[in-house]
Design an enzyme around this catalytic site. Sequence first.
Site, PDB file in Angstrom:
ATOM      1  N   CYS A   1       0.825  -1.207   0.000  1.00 30.95           N
ATOM      2  CA  CYS A   1       0.000   0.000   0.000  1.00 30.95           C
ATOM      3  C   CYS A   1       0.867   1.267   0.000  1.00 30.95           C
ATOM      4  O   CYS A   1       1.565   1.539  -0.961  1.00 30.95           O
ATOM      5  CB  CYS A   1      -0.979  -0.041   1.160  1.00 30.95           C
ATOM      6  SG  CYS A   1      -2.429   1.000   0.934  1.00 30.95           S
ATOM      7  N   HIS A   2       0.861   2.051   1.086  1.00 32.40           N
ATOM      8  CA  HIS A   2       1.688   3.251   1.195  1.00 32.40           C
ATOM      9  C   HIS A   2       3.098   2.930   1.715  1.00 32.40           C
ATOM     10  O   HIS A   2       3.934   3.828   1.801  1.00 32.40           O
ATOM     11  CB  HIS A   2       1.040   4.274   2.139  1.00 32.40           C
ATOM     12  CG  HIS A   2      -0.128   4.988   1.556  1.00 32.40           C
ATOM     13  ND1 HIS A   2      -1.389   4.441   1.528  1.00 32.40           N
ATOM     14  CD2 HIS A   2      -0.237   6.213   0.981  1.00 32.40           C
ATOM     15  CE1 HIS A   2      -2.228   5.308   0.962  1.00 32.40           C
ATOM     16  NE2 HIS A   2      -1.556   6.390   0.617  1.00 32.40           N
TER      17      HIS A   2
END
Length: 183
Positions: free
Chosen positions: A111-112
């Site tokens: 994800c991030h």
Amino acid sequence: MDLTGHKIAFLTKRGVEQPELTEPWKAIEEAGGEPVLVSDEPGTIVAMIGDWDHGEEFAVDVTLDEANPDDYLALVLPGGTINADKLRSNEKAQAFVKVFMDADKPVAPICHGPWVLIDAGVIEGRTLTSTPRIKHDLINAGAHWVDEEFCVDGNLVSSRSPRDLHAFNPGIVKAFSEAAQKK
């Protein structure tokens, strides 16, 4: 696939996306590995669910000041916007990540999570995936971004989001097990 006797670092801060911490953690434990929560401060961190709702609290096992990358087989970088944003500007976190990348140890962002790779200066020329929200950040840092549920580029293994945990978890266990066999 066996990770018995191997420690896996999970680098996090408060705001980590809870399923991106707990589900890979469980997969590592089920493979016999020892997940270790590494953070910049002692105590506990509060996870988030969807970057909005507070999740559970998790105890920090070791701080960045105490953590030695040589003690770990691999590194997991869970996402969560708050978590990833705080880690990417933390010089100790950048240095910790850089040691894993320079040593060609497996690094698994989701994800991030890849944001810290940009600030650590280790992403240029690498192929990975992430949430589309940071796609241009990665491209601007010289990475090749792909829209895949699980991407392997040497020691860098990545996924887009919690919806890809069904691919991320077995993928990281496989990559970490292969690294363990080489030791």
